[in-house]
Scaffold this motif. Structure first.
Motif, PDB file in Angstrom:
ATOM      1  N   THR A  44       0.720  -1.369   0.021  1.00 51.46           N
ATOM      2  CA  THR A  44      -0.048   0.125   0.002  1.00 51.46           C
ATOM      3  C   THR A  44       0.861   1.199  -0.039  1.00 51.46           C
ATOM      4  O   THR A  44       1.723   1.350   0.297  1.00 51.46           O
ATOM      5  N   ARG A  45      -0.014   2.462  -0.328  1.00 50.21           N
ATOM      6  CA  ARG A  45       0.754   3.725  -0.431  1.00 50.21           C
ATOM      7  C   ARG A  45       1.467   4.007   1.223  1.00 50.21           C
ATOM      8  O   ARG A  45       2.288   4.725   1.342  1.00 50.21           O
ATOM      9  N   GLU A  46       0.581   3.688   2.140  1.00 49.96           N
ATOM     10  CA  GLU A  46       0.591   3.607   3.537  1.00 49.96           C
ATOM     11  C   GLU A  46       2.215   3.106   3.812  1.00 49.96           C
ATOM     12  O   GLU A  46       3.180   3.533   4.685  1.00 49.96           O
ATOM     13  N   GLU A  47       2.189   1.872   3.459  1.00 54.85           N
ATOM     14  CA  GLU A  47       3.428   0.951   3.728  1.00 54.85           C
ATOM     15  C   GLU A  47       4.745   1.922   3.119  1.00 54.85           C
ATOM     16  O   GLU A  47       5.771   1.808   3.817  1.00 54.85           O
ATOM     17  N   ALA A  50       5.443   4.814   5.113  1.00 56.18           N
ATOM     18  CA  ALA A  50       6.231   4.388   6.408  1.00 56.18           C
ATOM     19  C   ALA A  50       7.813   4.464   6.010  1.00 56.18           C
ATOM     20  O   ALA A  50       8.551   4.705   7.101  1.00 56.18           O
TER      21      ALA A  50
END
Length: 134
Positions: A44-47, A50
């Motif tokens: 994901t974009r969030e991973e 991070a």
């Protein structure tokens, strides 16, 4: 490109042009696999954010074992074995305004092609760099 995906678009010039003299408009369609080959992001974009908060784009290999994260300043390659490594295995600085225009992973039939072309490139580079004795 838009984050993690190749997107077809049209180039428009004129009053709405951006700082480069043009603006790219999304056509709103997906490209077929015959055009983009592998175009799936493993995470994901969030991973990605991070690991690299300034990420502009990311790509993952067809076997999901490598992830390339792009910022305005560099491309960093991470190993993925279940989860993405915390540190990149390599980071390559980019020149100002340098952008990704394509990606090809050295897997399957491409391994031999990449090996041959790398040898050829290194040989040609060495030939240009070393002055010939007369």
């Amino acid at each position: 490109r838009k984050f993690g995906q190749w997107i077809p678009g049209t180039v428009e010039r004129g009053s709405s042009a951006g700082p480069d003299g043009f603006v790219v408009r999304d056509l709103g369609v997906n490209l077929p696999e015959s055009v983009v080959s592998h175009d799936k992001l493993c995470c994901t974009r969030e991973e990605i954010a991070a690991l690299e908060p300034s990420a502009e784009d990311a790509l993952s290999s067809p076997t999901d074992d490598l992830v390339a994260i792009l910022t305005d300043d560099y491309i960093s390659v991470y190993v993925k074995n279940g989860e993405i490594s915390k540190k990149p295995v390599i980071s390559i600085p980019l020149m100002p305004n340098e952008k990704l225009v394509m990606a090809q992973w050295a897997t399957d039939r491409y391994v031999d092609i990449w090996a041959d072309r790398t040898k050829q490139y290194l040989h040609e580079t060495r030939e240009r760099a070393v002055p010939k004795a007369d």
